[in-house]
Design an enzyme around this catalytic site. Structure first.
Site, PDB file in Angstrom:
ATOM      1  N   HIS A 153       8.143   0.117   5.285  1.00  0.00           N
ATOM      2  CA  HIS A 153       7.412   0.562   6.498  1.00  0.00           C
ATOM      3  C   HIS A 153       5.896   0.361   6.335  1.00  0.00           C
ATOM      4  CE1 HIS A 153      11.214   2.710   7.476  1.00  0.00           C
ATOM      5  NE2 HIS A 153      11.193   3.002   6.180  1.00  0.00           N
ATOM      6  N   LYS A 280     -18.594 -13.291   6.253  1.00  0.00           N
ATOM      7  CA  LYS A 280     -17.157 -13.485   6.440  1.00  0.00           C
ATOM      8  C   LYS A 280     -16.566 -14.552   5.527  1.00  0.00           C
ATOM      9  CE  LYS A 280     -14.587 -11.696   9.000  1.00  0.00           C
ATOM     10  NZ  LYS A 280     -14.401 -11.838  10.434  1.00  0.00           N
ATOM     11  N   GLU A 287      -3.434 -17.921   8.429  1.00  0.00           N
ATOM     12  CA  GLU A 287      -3.199 -17.590   9.839  1.00  0.00           C
ATOM     13  C   GLU A 287      -2.554 -18.768  10.581  1.00  0.00           C
ATOM     14  OE1 GLU A 287      -6.685 -14.984  11.470  1.00  0.00           O
ATOM     15  OE2 GLU A 287      -7.444 -16.203   9.834  1.00  0.00           O
TER      16      GLU A 287
END
Ligand code: ARG
Length: 461
Positions: A153, A280, A287
């Site tokens: 979970h 960043k 992705e």
């Protein structure tokens, strides 16, 4: 090629919608190989003279060299790769070229070419997946003892080792490779010689052409042979499962690379910057692997839907089989290469992983197991006792192992100092020695077995 009964040519849009050459030119090598096998058989069977067969074969060999050197010319008027090759053959050797199409049709021709192409595609994917497994094995061995949180979970559940986690993906990839291998066995039958749909009256030797093209034998039913695209669907189904596995690992890399986790950092070569935020470091490749999976599954769906309403035997809808297959294959091959490069160079951060593994009372099950093993407490009762201990630790703001002994004893006198000492994450993983468990000793065995299988040219499982 088929203008005998036509007075006028096709409308421009008809020509455009009909043409497959812009994409099926990728079949050129398979098309020429199929034609060479066919013409050799026609000569051997006396259907063509040996002279004519030799002239045609030499012309096909020349076209092979031309296309290899200069690419395949795209002329929409020639419709597809089959017509493109045949028309070039006629330019090179004259009217004898017209004998090549004896005892065959573009229907068995395209079915043969496409099977050959998909077979090669499977071999490419399999080699890529074997290399990916080898990288995962190296990283798993390096981190056979590195403790990380195991999740259910997405909540910290029990400590596991990073080696064990990576080996889970080796297993998934092994199943993917076996799905591709199954598909390859099933598709490796030659449709050539089924002709348009009914077979042919010429004395063809379908076993000979099948053997020449590396098939295990000819297909059994001519109608099925020209209308079957299961082999492409098998490829796309296997590609979808494989992409799905790559996507799950990509998703984990994305999560692990986020600052709150900080379990990994990606190398410069496998991250991108932001045009506005100088700090960043983004996991774009992961992705995109995750994103491409949607497209690959879309290709599978597209061909399933194309095929689902088609009567026997060939319908032109089936020309639309190639773009989704090519697209899915290109995306999958790129995704495998990207995940391989990324996993090869990713840096794991054992300190962060260990700290997270120790959080969230991840060794609570170990304490319950200890009560069962050492104090003969029934598991359900032990579960209840440890639940109270976790609640107390939460109230004290401490880990289970640091619970004051007096507090532990007040919950249950059987909770002694020995019990609390057994609660380290290292002790937890070391204890999980069941077959397939996370204990470093088991993980090392699994790695050794997978390595041996892979080194023998087999599958790592
Ligand atoms: N370009 C066609 C395809 O890919 C070849 C087969 C054409 N057959 C026909 N009967 N028109 O499906």
């Amino acid at each position: 090629m088929w203008g005998g009964r036509f007075a006028g040519g096709p409308a421009a849009v008809m020509r455009e919608i009909n043409a497959s050459i812009p994409f099926d030119k990728r079949l050129w090598q398979q098309d020429i190989a199929g034609s060479r096998a066919h013409v050799a058989m026609l000569g051997a069977q006396g259907i063509l003279s040996l002279d004519d067969a030799a002239t045609i074969d030499a012309g096909l060999a020349r076209i092979h060299d031309e296309f290899a050197a200069n690419g395949v010319p795209v002329d929409m008027a020639l419709e597809d790769i089959h017509m493109t090759v045949e028309s070039r053959l006629a330019e090179l050797i004259g009217p004898v070229a017209g004998r090549l199409h004896t005892a065959r049709s573009r229907n068995d021709q395209v079915a043969t070419d496409f099977r050959l192409w998909v077979r090669d595609a499977i071999d490419t994917v399999d080699a890529g997946l074997a290399a990916f497994q080898a990288v995962l094995l190296d990283r798993a061995e390096e981190h056979a003892d590195t403790v990380m949180p195991g999740f259910t979970h997405l909540q910290v559940a029990q400590p596991v080792t990073l080696g064990h986690h990576l080996m889970a993906y080796v297993e998934m990839i092994a199943r993917d490779r076996s799905r591709f291998a199954d598909a390859r066995v099933r598709m490796n039958r030659s449709p050539l010689g089924s002709a348009a749909l009914a077979g042919t009256g010429f004395p063809v030797d379908r076993h000979a052409t099948a053997a020449a093209l590396g098939f295990d034998g000819p297909t059994a039913n001519s109608l099925d042979s020209v209308s079957d695209r299961d082999f492409a669907l098998d490829y796309l189904a296997a590609a979808s499962s494989c992409a799905l596995h790559l996507s799950r690992l990509a998703e984990e890399v994305i999560i692990w690379a986020s600052q709150p986790y900080g379990f990994v950092s990606l190398s410069d070569a496998w991250s991108t910057g932001s045009s506005i935020m100088p700090q960043k470091r983004n996991p774009d490749a992961a992705e995109l692997v995750r994103g491409h999976t949607g497209r690959i599954i879309g290709c599978f769906t597209a061909l399933m839907i194309t095929m689902k309403g088609l009567p026997l035997a060939y319908s032109k809808d089936m020309q639309d089989d190639k773009p989704p297959l090519f697209e899915a294959h290109d995306l999958l091959a790129l995704s495998i290469a990207a995940m391989t490069g990324m996993m090869e160079s990713i840096s794991f951060r054992p300190d962060r992983m260990r700290a997270a593994a120790a959080s969230g009372y991840s060794t609570a099950t170990d304490l319950a197991d200890w009560l069962v093993r050492e104090r003969n407490v029934p598991f359900r009762e032990a579960h209840h006792i440890v639940g109270s201990a976790v609640k107390a630790a939460e109230a004290h703001g401490c880990d289970l192992a640091d619970l004051p002994l007096a507090v532990a004893q007040a919950i249950d006198t059987r909770l002694d100092a020995g019990a609390l000492a057994a609660l380290t994450v290292e002790a937890s993983v070391a204890s999980r020695t069941s077959h397939g468990g996370t204990a470093p000793v088991r993980v090392r065995e699994a790695i050794a077995a997978a390595r041996a299988a892979l080194a023998g040219g087999g599958n790592a499982s």
